[in-house]
Design a protein around this motif. Structure first.
Motif, PDB file in Angstrom:
ATOM      1  N   ALA A 125      -7.690   2.940  -3.614  1.00 53.69           N
ATOM      2  CA  ALA A 125      -6.939   3.976  -2.855  1.00 53.69           C
ATOM      3  C   ALA A 125      -5.790   3.426  -1.820  1.00 53.69           C
ATOM      4  O   ALA A 125      -4.653   4.039  -1.490  1.00 53.69           O
ATOM      5  CB  ALA A 125      -7.406   5.157  -2.379  1.00 53.69           C
ATOM      6  N   ASP A 126      -6.208   2.200  -1.468  1.00 58.65           N
ATOM      7  CA  ASP A 126      -5.357   1.571  -0.478  1.00 58.65           C
ATOM      8  C   ASP A 126      -3.826   1.126  -0.918  1.00 58.65           C
ATOM      9  O   ASP A 126      -2.955   0.948  -0.246  1.00 58.65           O
ATOM     10  CB  ASP A 126      -6.130   0.033   0.231  1.00 58.65           C
ATOM     11  CG  ASP A 126      -7.082   0.478   0.959  1.00 58.65           C
ATOM     12  OD1 ASP A 126      -6.953   1.363   1.802  1.00 58.65           O
ATOM     13  OD2 ASP A 126      -7.887  -0.418   1.034  1.00 58.65           O
ATOM     14  N   ALA A 127      -3.861   1.326  -2.230  1.00 57.74           N
ATOM     15  CA  ALA A 127      -2.422   1.223  -2.911  1.00 57.74           C
ATOM     16  C   ALA A 127      -1.368   1.975  -2.289  1.00 57.74           C
ATOM     17  O   ALA A 127      -0.090   2.235  -2.323  1.00 57.74           O
ATOM     18  CB  ALA A 127      -2.410   1.388  -4.346  1.00 57.74           C
ATOM     19  N   PHE A 128      -2.009   3.207  -1.617  1.00 52.73           N
ATOM     20  CA  PHE A 128      -1.159   4.451  -1.294  1.00 52.73           C
ATOM     21  C   PHE A 128      -0.987   4.480   0.185  1.00 52.73           C
ATOM     22  O   PHE A 128      -0.223   5.282   0.478  1.00 52.73           O
ATOM     23  CB  PHE A 128      -1.762   5.640  -1.919  1.00 52.73           C
ATOM     24  CG  PHE A 128      -1.818   5.510  -3.195  1.00 52.73           C
ATOM     25  CD1 PHE A 128      -0.752   5.860  -4.244  1.00 52.73           C
ATOM     26  CD2 PHE A 128      -3.300   5.509  -3.708  1.00 52.73           C
ATOM     27  CE1 PHE A 128      -1.013   5.873  -5.468  1.00 52.73           C
ATOM     28  CE2 PHE A 128      -3.219   5.400  -5.219  1.00 52.73           C
ATOM     29  CZ  PHE A 128      -2.421   5.472  -5.857  1.00 52.73           C
ATOM     30  N   GLY A 129      -1.705   3.621   0.915  1.00 51.24           N
ATOM     31  CA  GLY A 129      -1.704   3.743   2.398  1.00 51.24           C
ATOM     32  C   GLY A 129      -3.123   3.286   2.912  1.00 51.24           C
ATOM     33  O   GLY A 129      -3.734   2.781   2.446  1.00 51.24           O
ATOM     34  N   THR A 130      -3.080   3.363   4.222  1.00 48.04           N
ATOM     35  CA  THR A 130      -4.280   3.155   5.041  1.00 48.04           C
ATOM     36  C   THR A 130      -5.104   4.034   5.136  1.00 48.04           C
ATOM     37  O   THR A 130      -5.157   5.021   5.714  1.00 48.04           O
ATOM     38  CB  THR A 130      -4.107   2.522   6.592  1.00 48.04           C
ATOM     39  OG1 THR A 130      -2.745   1.640   6.310  1.00 48.04           O
ATOM     40  CG2 THR A 130      -5.132   1.887   6.790  1.00 48.04           C
ATOM     41  N   VAL A 131      -6.498   4.038   3.846  1.00 47.31           N
ATOM     42  CA  VAL A 131      -7.133   5.095   4.070  1.00 47.31           C
ATOM     43  C   VAL A 131      -8.192   5.274   5.386  1.00 47.31           C
ATOM     44  O   VAL A 131      -8.649   4.418   5.731  1.00 47.31           O
ATOM     45  CB  VAL A 131      -8.218   5.112   2.791  1.00 47.31           C
ATOM     46  CG1 VAL A 131      -9.030   6.247   2.588  1.00 47.31           C
ATOM     47  CG2 VAL A 131      -7.305   5.024   1.386  1.00 47.31           C
ATOM     48  N   ALA A 132      -7.951   6.429   5.915  1.00 43.86           N
ATOM     49  CA  ALA A 132      -8.802   6.850   7.071  1.00 43.86           C
ATOM     50  C   ALA A 132     -10.055   7.501   6.927  1.00 43.86           C
ATOM     51  O   ALA A 132     -11.145   7.099   7.602  1.00 43.86           O
ATOM     52  CB  ALA A 132      -8.023   7.340   8.187  1.00 43.86           C
TER      53      ALA A 132
ATOM     54  N   ARG B 139      -7.100  10.424   3.157  1.00 44.52           N
ATOM     55  CA  ARG B 139      -6.470  10.786   4.325  1.00 44.52           C
ATOM     56  C   ARG B 139      -6.110   9.586   5.151  1.00 44.52           C
ATOM     57  O   ARG B 139      -6.952   8.707   4.922  1.00 44.52           O
ATOM     58  CB  ARG B 139      -6.995  11.724   5.372  1.00 44.52           C
ATOM     59  CG  ARG B 139      -7.503  13.221   4.986  1.00 44.52           C
ATOM     60  CD  ARG B 139      -6.393  14.385   5.496  1.00 44.52           C
ATOM     61  NE  ARG B 139      -6.437  15.506   4.626  1.00 44.52           N
ATOM     62  CZ  ARG B 139      -5.580  16.409   4.892  1.00 44.52           C
ATOM     63  NH1 ARG B 139      -4.718  16.512   5.518  1.00 44.52           N
ATOM     64  NH2 ARG B 139      -5.900  17.603   4.351  1.00 44.52           N
ATOM     65  N   LEU B 141      -2.734   6.878   6.715  1.00 47.24           N
ATOM     66  CA  LEU B 141      -1.290   6.643   6.734  1.00 47.24           C
ATOM     67  C   LEU B 141      -0.493   6.137   5.502  1.00 47.24           C
ATOM     68  O   LEU B 141      -1.051   5.033   5.110  1.00 47.24           O
ATOM     69  CB  LEU B 141      -0.909   5.744   8.023  1.00 47.24           C
ATOM     70  CG  LEU B 141      -0.618   6.198   9.309  1.00 47.24           C
ATOM     71  CD1 LEU B 141      -0.345   5.076  10.285  1.00 47.24           C
ATOM     72  CD2 LEU B 141       0.486   7.522   9.584  1.00 47.24           C
TER      73      LEU B 141
END
Ligand SMILES: [Mn+2]
Ligand SMILES: [Mn+2]
Ligand SMILES: [Zn+2]
Ligand SMILES: [Zn+2]
Lengths: 155, 155
Positions: A125-132, B139, B141
């Motif tokens: 899912a990191d492909a979409f952004g920085t998963v928090a 969730r 960035l």
DNA sequence: CTTAAAACAGGAATAATTACTATTGTAAAC
DNA sequence: GTTTACAATAGTAATTATTCCTGTTTTAAG
């Protein structure tokens, strides 16, 4: 609601959606079609207000309540889905250990689901952004409510 | 807020929590401690109102706002966590194919996450009841907001 | 064409949460 | 031990998303 013929001419584009609606026992009203088309055309996952603002450009007399009413109906009929979870009161947990929850849709009790039942979700899912954070939530009928036909309101 | 000494005698039970709070730069006020204790003692994952009703029995003068304010603060400081997801406007999707979502906490855009990034969740959760739906939500960035330091409000 | 049911617009109401303000408690400096 | 500045609180008002209500319009069927 003035000049319905005209509205119909504007909004009734393709014939696919109206038929699909009829199949689900939902009348293909111009407002309903416009809302559904707006949702199908864009992939922004809009909220009621956003849909309202867009549809208003074609159907200036549409009301916000109609948007809400139809979103509810279309979701109930399984024609659209909600991105976010059910909007209910916020609940808290002092147990910070990694685990998930099963929320009973009848008695609204919240049960802990150990991570063993989850399996770690890949970092893909990191492909979409920085998963928090990742939120996993199960919904359904708890054992108690399933057996006892008459659900009590626990918590 | 009357008779603080008395209140303190009642509510300050163990010494663990106050120290834990101080470590997080949070003052261990009686109200705060009572809220935290209520949350830690029971495993019912209560909402603000439920906590309010319980704590009220010991601190009759506590206000509902104090409960909300402290739950917010304790969550922000990482001392408790929210069971339910962030309470924001409901968003919809016409794409019914199985997939999940990545929601950017800055621009609030919603991106589709294919199932390949998820892995099926085992039926082990059935131990708690009849699972009707599983909701997975990421969730963080989004790339756009991470690179562009000044986040714009997309959607 | 008539009629009954469904859907609608507009505005009022509801419910959860947050904001505001005057007051009180706390901790540190004097 | 006072003073003092800041944090936290109680009580209440405000906000926000969503739903409800009422009178009217549209639709579908006879
Ligand atoms: Mn839990
Ligand atoms: Mn989607
Ligand atoms: Zn149940
Ligand atoms: Zn973003």
């Amino acid at each position: 609601m003035a000049n319905l013929k005209q509205i119909n001419r504007i909004t009734t584009g393709g014939k696919g959606l109206p038929k699909s609606l009829r199949r689900h026992a939902v009348r293909p009203t111009p407002q309903r079609l416009a809302i559904l088309r707006e949702l199908a055309a864009r992939k922004i996952h809009p909220d009621a207000e956003t849909i309202y603002e867009q549809v208003r450009q074609r159907l200036p007399a549409i009301s916000l309540d109609t948007v809400y009413r139809n979103l509810r109906l279309l979701e109930a009929r399984g024609l659209i889905m909600r991105v976010t979870t059910v909007r209910e009161r916020a609940r808290y947990d002092a147990d910070l250990s990694p685990h998930s929850h099963f929320i009973c849709s009848k008695c609204s009790r919240v049960l802990d689901v150990p991570v063993s039942a989850l399996r770690p979700i890949p970092a893909e899912a990191d492909a979409f952004g920085t998963v928090a954070s990742v939120h996993v939530e199960f919904r359904g009928l708890c054992h108690q409510c399933r057996t006892v036909a008459d659900g009590q309101q626990g918590q």
